[in-house]
Design a protein around this motif. Sequence first.
Motif: not given
Length: 295
Positions: A171-173, A233-236, A251-255
């Motif tokens: 995840p990005q964070d 799911e990883v992004a979530e 791209a655009g998947l939030g990971v």
Amino acid sequence: MDLRHLRYIVASARNGSFSAAAQELNVRQPIVSRRIKEVEDELEVSLFDRSKAGARLTPTGEAFVISARRILCDVDRLAEQAKARGAGILGRVVVGFYKSLSSGQFRAGLRDFRQRYPGIEVELIESPFVELKAGVLAGAIDTAIVLGDAGTCDVLSALELWSERLVVALPQDHPLADRAFIYWPELKGKRFLLSHHDPGPDMRNILLRHLAAPSDQPEIVTRHLSRESILSEVAEGQGITLQCESAEGLAGLGVIFRPVHDGSGATRLGYVACWRPDNINPALESFLDVLKPRG
């Protein structure tokens, strides 16, 4: 009557004389005259009006020559196609692959092949490893591009192709997101999401090889989801996952993706092409030659 007779007739019509046709075909003039007479006797018609000035087609001969030219063109085209197929520049090749190879070096190699061999049709089949291997063994698939090394396809011939870095999707964070790369020990205790579809089982084996211990097993959750859904799911925040380097193009998947390293550097995954040793499709040889690593 055979093709040789047709060639003599068409050449005589084109040149307006039997002697000129003989010169063009590099045979003696009596041979041309005799072969044409054989056809006329067989069909009981006159194809040429003969005179000292040469040979002119009769009305029947004009209609005959139109069809004869068409037959000779079809035969010549058929021969050219057969030679092209034998040389591996015309034909069809069936290539099986994992869905995870829908981008990256496989696609680049496929584009290169299509540009170099526009006369070869490429049929793509996207299936799990077990189905790909069965298809190759049954002769329904010419070659399968799969994750592994030369020993992966035991009873098949194999060509080692390219390799890709193994990356972890976060995840990005995620606390590890600010690292340029991540060492295996830093992944201990993390929850991994893997797809049931290939190459998910291969990733599971890699995780166990690097992180499993007698008293410490990595947490691995397998889902019947596509690669894109796993990354969503990883992004979530549902876990992290391992992917091939080609996934970085999504791209655009939030990971975010980070290479996984051990003490020797980046962990790499190899790919191989597998095919039946008795496959004699010339188009397959051309395809493998394009994918073959250079240098």
